[in-house]
Design a protein around this motif. Structure first.
Motif, mmCIF file in Angstrom:
data_model
loop_
_atom_site.group_PDB
_atom_site.id
_atom_site.type_symbol
_atom_site.label_atom_id
_atom_site.label_comp_id
_atom_site.label_asym_id
_atom_site.label_seq_id
_atom_site.Cartn_x
_atom_site.Cartn_y
_atom_site.Cartn_z
ATOM 1 N N LEU A 1 50.894 16.287 60.158
ATOM 2 C CA LEU A 1 50.238 15.111 60.722
ATOM 3 C C LEU A 1 49.426 14.410 59.646
ATOM 4 N N GLU A 2 49.242 13.107 59.795
ATOM 5 C CA GLU A 2 48.466 12.331 58.843
ATOM 6 C C GLU A 2 47.127 11.923 59.456
ATOM 7 N N PHE A 3 46.058 12.115 58.674
ATOM 8 C CA PHE A 3 44.718 11.738 59.097
ATOM 9 C C PHE A 3 44.093 10.888 57.999
ATOM 10 N N ALA A 4 43.744 9.641 58.316
ATOM 11 C CA ALA A 4 43.034 8.781 57.374
ATOM 12 C C ALA A 4 41.537 8.974 57.582
ATOM 13 N N VAL A 5 40.822 9.301 56.519
ATOM 14 C CA VAL A 5 39.398 9.623 56.585
ATOM 15 C C VAL A 5 38.579 8.394 56.223
ATOM 16 N N SER A 6 37.619 8.044 57.087
ATOM 17 C CA SER A 6 36.675 6.967 56.788
ATOM 18 C C SER A 6 35.256 7.505 56.893
ATOM 19 N N HIS A 7 34.495 7.371 55.827
ATOM 20 C CA HIS A 7 33.088 7.741 55.864
ATOM 21 C C HIS A 7 32.364 6.742 56.759
ATOM 22 N N ALA A 8 31.635 7.227 57.755
ATOM 23 C CA ALA A 8 30.999 6.361 58.747
ATOM 24 C C ALA A 8 29.579 6.832 59.029
ATOM 25 N N PRO A 9 28.677 6.718 58.060
ATOM 26 C CA PRO A 9 27.306 7.202 58.244
ATOM 27 C C PRO A 9 26.543 6.416 59.300
ATOM 28 N N GLY A 10 25.475 7.018 59.771
ATOM 29 C CA GLY A 10 24.633 6.391 60.795
ATOM 30 C C GLY A 10 24.159 7.414 61.800
ATOM 31 N N HIS A 11 25.082 8.225 62.315
ATOM 32 C CA HIS A 11 24.692 9.358 63.162
ATOM 33 C C HIS A 11 24.187 10.486 62.267
ATOM 34 N N THR A 12 24.927 10.768 61.206
ATOM 35 C CA THR A 12 24.479 11.611 60.098
ATOM 36 C C THR A 12 24.912 10.921 58.816
ATOM 37 N N LYS A 13 24.397 11.388 57.689
ATOM 38 C CA LYS A 13 24.770 10.798 56.404
ATOM 39 C C LYS A 13 26.232 11.057 56.055
ATOM 40 N N GLY A 14 26.770 12.167 56.558
ATOM 41 C CA GLY A 14 28.144 12.522 56.216
ATOM 42 C C GLY A 14 29.132 12.371 57.354
ATOM 43 N N SER A 15 28.811 11.592 58.382
ATOM 44 C CA SER A 15 29.750 11.389 59.484
ATOM 45 C C SER A 15 31.033 10.727 58.989
ATOM 46 N N THR B 1 20.782 7.968 66.800
ATOM 47 C CA THR B 1 20.305 7.736 65.432
ATOM 48 C C THR B 1 18.868 8.211 65.248
ATOM 49 N N ASP B 2 18.378 9.051 66.180
ATOM 50 C CA ASP B 2 16.986 9.482 66.139
ATOM 51 C C ASP B 2 16.808 10.886 65.570
ATOM 52 N N MET B 3 17.856 11.454 64.982
ATOM 53 C CA MET B 3 17.764 12.767 64.360
ATOM 54 C C MET B 3 17.782 12.617 62.845
ATOM 55 N N PRO B 4 17.438 13.665 62.098
ATOM 56 C CA PRO B 4 17.431 13.554 60.634
ATOM 57 C C PRO B 4 18.766 13.032 60.099
#
Length: 228
Positions: free
Chosen positions: A128-142, A171-174
């Motif tokens: 299977l193919e998975f395209a990864v997008s960095h999407a910070p905001g909930h955590t820095k490494g989401s 967005t209220d956690m570290p």
């Protein structure tokens, strides 16, 4: 394609097993708190062999079962480097007041094989193919994992805690940041086709088109674009 999902643990975190079909190799997404038994039940039911665990972010409700699952099947775990520390030190990522009630029953740490995700990378796992997008905001490494449209199966976005039906991640956690999560939504979600299926959707399946029309966060982000 087979997608077997179930809510796990006290937080009801959505865990998924994804495979080309029953009886084949699979990828496990977000085996969180008390997910081990649910994972094993799904593996037996669908006769699946796991090849990897992939994590949308590092909060304990998404990674608590990574060590036992990876250890039992000798598979690696993939996580963004900005969230890797949370596997061994979850209180730094979720906050002491939220994490403490359940910390006593958790075994934390890293599995033997940890691989780091990069923005824009393409993972090919279990065929299977998975395209990864960095999407910070909930955590820095989401991150999000996007699977392309195939035959009669629409494009699928595993959004972690970035986007839900009618809402977005906290967005209220570290490591959380409201402006950053809105930027991630605009960059990662808005460009997708309306037919793109979003998982999880809390208790219901949703699509980018539905969220663009009804989710106040995506609707507000999309409004200036419609006027251009």
């Amino acid at each position: 394609m087979l997608i077997a999902g179930f809510p796990a643990g006290a937080w009801g975190t959505n865990c998924y097993l994804v495979a080309p079909a029953a009886g084949e190799e699979c990828v496990i997404i977000d085996p969180g708190h008390q997910a081990t038994q649910g994972v094993e039940d799904a593996l037996r039911k669908h006769r699946l062999k796991p090849v990897a665990v992939v994590l949308t972010h590092g909060h304990i409700d998404h990674v608590a079962s990574v060590v036992p699952v990876c250890g039992a099947h000798d598979v690696p775990a993939w996580i963004h480097p900005a969230d890797r520390f949370m596997m061994s030190d979850p209180e730094k990522g979720i906050g002491r007041s939220i994490g403490m009630p359940l910390m006593g029953e958790l075994t934390v740490g890293e599995p033997d094989d940890v691989k780091e995700l990069a923005d824009g990378s393409e993972l090919t796992l279990a065929g299977l193919e998975f395209a990864v997008s960095h999407a910070p905001g909930h955590t820095k490494g989401s991150v999000t994992f996007r699977m392309p449209e195939a035959a009669d199966i629409p494009q699928i976005l595993f959004s972690g805690d970035l986007l839900f039906a009618g809402s977005i991640g906290r967005t209220d956690m570290p490591g959380g940041d409201h402006a950053e999560i809105l930027e991630s939504l605009a960059r990662v979600c808005l460009p997708l086709d309306d037919s793109t299926v979003v998982l999880p959707g809390h208790n219901e399946q949703t699509t980018i088109g539905r969220e663009r029309a009804t989710n106040p966060y995506l609707r507000d982000l999309a409004a200036p674009r419609r006027g251009m």
